[in-house]
Design a protein around this motif. Structure first.
Motif, mmCIF file in Angstrom:
data_model
loop_
_atom_site.group_PDB
_atom_site.id
_atom_site.type_symbol
_atom_site.label_atom_id
_atom_site.label_comp_id
_atom_site.label_asym_id
_atom_site.label_seq_id
_atom_site.Cartn_x
_atom_site.Cartn_y
_atom_site.Cartn_z
ATOM 1 N N PRO A 141 42.783 1.055 74.038
ATOM 2 C CA PRO A 141 41.662 1.623 74.796
ATOM 3 C C PRO A 141 42.129 2.853 75.560
ATOM 4 O O PRO A 141 43.323 3.052 75.739
ATOM 5 N N ASP A 142 41.189 3.661 76.023
ATOM 6 C CA ASP A 142 41.582 4.880 76.738
ATOM 7 C C ASP A 142 41.675 4.662 78.248
ATOM 8 O O ASP A 142 41.914 5.593 79.002
ATOM 9 N N SER A 143 41.487 3.402 78.680
ATOM 10 C CA SER A 143 41.674 3.052 80.086
ATOM 11 C C SER A 143 42.120 1.592 80.143
ATOM 12 O O SER A 143 41.390 0.698 79.697
ATOM 13 N N VAL A 144 43.342 1.339 80.662
ATOM 14 C CA VAL A 144 43.891 -0.016 80.691
ATOM 15 C C VAL A 144 44.585 -0.264 82.027
ATOM 16 O O VAL A 144 44.852 0.671 82.793
ATOM 17 N N CYS A 145 44.893 -1.535 82.268
ATOM 18 C CA CYS A 145 45.703 -1.876 83.428
ATOM 19 C C CYS A 145 47.162 -1.539 83.147
ATOM 20 O O CYS A 145 47.620 -1.573 81.996
ATOM 21 N N SER A 146 47.888 -1.200 84.174
ATOM 22 C CA SER A 146 49.295 -0.845 84.051
ATOM 23 C C SER A 146 50.076 -1.924 83.308
ATOM 24 O O SER A 146 49.934 -3.115 83.587
ATOM 25 N N GLY A 147 50.874 -1.512 82.332
ATOM 26 C CA GLY A 147 51.708 -2.442 81.573
ATOM 27 C C GLY A 147 51.074 -2.960 80.307
ATOM 28 O O GLY A 147 51.769 -3.555 79.464
ATOM 29 N N ASP A 169 55.148 10.282 80.598
ATOM 30 C CA ASP A 169 56.112 9.478 81.375
ATOM 31 C C ASP A 169 57.512 9.576 80.783
ATOM 32 O O ASP A 169 58.424 8.882 81.240
ATOM 33 N N GLY A 170 57.699 10.405 79.731
ATOM 34 C CA GLY A 170 59.015 10.594 79.131
ATOM 35 C C GLY A 170 59.247 9.849 77.832
ATOM 36 O O GLY A 170 60.241 10.099 77.141
ATOM 37 N N GLN A 171 58.373 8.938 77.468
ATOM 38 C CA GLN A 171 58.521 8.224 76.200
ATOM 39 C C GLN A 171 58.275 9.176 75.025
ATOM 40 O O GLN A 171 57.489 10.124 75.117
ATOM 41 N N THR A 172 58.937 8.893 73.883
ATOM 42 C CA THR A 172 58.725 9.656 72.653
ATOM 43 C C THR A 172 58.659 8.690 71.477
ATOM 44 O O THR A 172 59.112 7.539 71.572
ATOM 45 N N SER A 173 58.119 9.174 70.363
ATOM 46 C CA SER A 173 58.045 8.349 69.163
ATOM 47 C C SER A 173 57.875 9.258 67.946
ATOM 48 O O SER A 173 57.299 10.350 68.042
ATOM 49 N N THR A 174 58.387 8.787 66.792
ATOM 50 C CA THR A 174 58.158 9.476 65.519
ATOM 51 C C THR A 174 57.340 8.606 64.567
ATOM 52 O O THR A 174 57.226 8.913 63.391
ATOM 53 N N SER A 175 56.799 7.505 65.085
ATOM 54 C CA SER A 175 55.934 6.645 64.278
ATOM 55 C C SER A 175 54.633 7.358 63.951
ATOM 56 O O SER A 175 54.221 8.293 64.640
ATOM 57 N N ASN A 181 53.402 1.127 76.256
ATOM 58 C CA ASN A 181 52.970 0.618 77.562
ATOM 59 C C ASN A 181 53.258 1.676 78.617
ATOM 60 O O ASN A 181 54.251 2.395 78.542
ATOM 61 N N PHE A 182 52.399 1.722 79.622
ATOM 62 C CA PHE A 182 52.556 2.708 80.693
ATOM 63 C C PHE A 182 52.382 2.003 82.030
ATOM 64 O O PHE A 182 51.448 1.209 82.205
ATOM 65 N N TYR A 183 53.296 2.288 82.959
ATOM 66 C CA TYR A 183 53.326 1.595 84.235
ATOM 67 C C TYR A 183 53.095 2.572 85.372
ATOM 68 O O TYR A 183 53.609 3.687 85.361
ATOM 69 N N SER A 184 52.332 2.102 86.355
ATOM 70 C CA SER A 184 52.112 2.902 87.558
ATOM 71 C C SER A 184 51.719 1.962 88.690
ATOM 72 O O SER A 184 50.899 1.051 88.503
ATOM 73 N N ALA A 185 52.336 2.158 89.860
ATOM 74 C CA ALA A 185 52.048 1.314 91.023
ATOM 75 C C ALA A 185 51.186 2.077 92.023
ATOM 76 O O ALA A 185 51.276 3.295 92.150
ATOM 77 N N GLY A 186 50.339 1.361 92.708
ATOM 78 C CA GLY A 186 49.458 1.966 93.681
ATOM 79 C C GLY A 186 48.148 1.225 93.737
ATOM 80 O O GLY A 186 48.000 0.139 93.179
ATOM 81 N N GLY A 187 47.180 1.833 94.344
ATOM 82 C CA GLY A 187 45.900 1.145 94.480
ATOM 83 C C GLY A 187 44.767 1.814 93.756
ATOM 84 O O GLY A 187 43.601 1.491 93.983
ATOM 85 N N GLY A 188 45.122 2.744 92.872
ATOM 86 C CA GLY A 188 44.050 3.468 92.199
ATOM 87 C C GLY A 188 44.301 3.607 90.711
ATOM 88 O O GLY A 188 44.622 2.629 90.029
ATOM 89 N N PHE A 189 44.161 4.818 90.199
ATOM 90 C CA PHE A 189 44.322 5.093 88.778
ATOM 91 C C PHE A 189 45.314 6.231 88.580
ATOM 92 O O PHE A 189 45.395 7.154 89.405
ATOM 93 N N ALA A 190 46.053 6.183 87.487
ATOM 94 C CA ALA A 190 46.996 7.245 87.131
ATOM 95 C C ALA A 190 46.613 7.814 85.767
ATOM 96 O O ALA A 190 46.238 7.061 84.854
ATOM 97 N N THR A 191 46.683 9.127 85.653
ATOM 98 C CA THR A 191 46.363 9.791 84.388
ATOM 99 C C THR A 191 47.638 10.180 83.657
ATOM 100 O O THR A 191 48.549 10.780 84.233
ATOM 101 N N PHE A 192 47.716 9.817 82.373
ATOM 102 C CA PHE A 192 48.855 10.163 81.518
ATOM 103 C C PHE A 192 48.350 11.063 80.375
ATOM 104 O O PHE A 192 47.163 11.106 80.070
#
Length: 227
Positions: A141-147, A169-175, A181-192
């Motif tokens: 999905p284009d909006s998920v909970c962290s992790g 966030d620094g991850q890479t892939s050639t697949s 998975n993307f992680y972010s702590a806080g009380g709101g939303f983070a955009t990647f």
């Protein structure tokens, strides 16, 4: 010359030497033979939007003011809707600098030809492959909970593509279609952001960047206060 007793006019062609070429004098004026224009070399593959060089030869010198124009056919090899991609004002053999249209679609049946105007002459045609990869992907999905998992579904098009994914966030892939998975702590939303670079077997490239949102996890000290 008009013969008596008849209504016929007989025209005797007279061979003339015109500069460095030959011409024929007739009742209609002077006719100059073709210059023997021949397209001898062009790149066999070109990326859309790239520069190429088209070489040509002549069997006789063209007239002063002559312009050689290079035309690119449609993707089926037809010149009914051809586009001019380069030109050169010259009387001698040489090389014409051209640019493949950036919007040209992928195709293996394009053709090139050259047309001169003084004298009117058209070259042979030469086949060229135009490579224009298009990077494209969906996020689900284009909006998920962290992790939580996010899948990036690759729908790119092109000749023998390979892929390089880079995430903000620094991850890479050639697949082809990675899951991450993307992680972010806080009380709101983070955009990647996710960036896909698609490279064809001919070395042509296209890229696309899209954003997605991750709902941040509460900080541990905030969770203690809430409890």
């Amino acid at each position: 010359m008009k013969l008596r007793g008849t209504n016929y006019i007989i025209i005797f062609p007279v061979l003339l030497v015109l500069g460095l070429g030959l011409g024929f004098l007739t009742g209609q004026g002077i006719f100059t033979p073709h210059s023997g224009l021949s397209l001898t070399r062009a790149d066999s593959v070109a990326c859309a939007g790239s520069a190429i060089q088209v070489k040509y030869t002549l069997t006789s010198t063209a007239d002063s003011g002559n312009i050689f124009r290079v035309y690119l056919s449609d993707s089926s090899g037809n010149f009914g809707t051809s586009v001019q991609i380069g030109n050169r004002t010259d009387t001698l053999a040489g090389t014409i600098n051209c640019t493949i249209p950036a919007g040209a679609v992928n195709g293996s049946n394009y053709r090139l030809r050259i047309i001169g105007n003084l004298p009117a002459d058209t070259s042979n045609t030469v086949k060229i492959i135009i490579d224009n990869p298009k990077a494209q992907f969906g996020i689900s999905p284009d909006s998920v909970c962290s992790g939580n998992n996010i899948t990036f579904t690759n729908t790119s098009a092109g000749f023998g593509l390979t892929y390089k994914w880079t995430f903000s966030d620094g991850q890479t892939s050639t697949s082809t279609s990675p899951t991450a998975n993307f992680y972010s702590a806080g009380g709101g939303f983070a955009t990647f952001q996710a960036t896909l670079v698609a490279t064809s077997k001919h070395g042509c490239k296209d890229s696309l960047t899209k954003s997605f949102v991750v709902k941040q996890r509460p900080h541990a000290d905030l969770m203690v206060l809430l409890s």
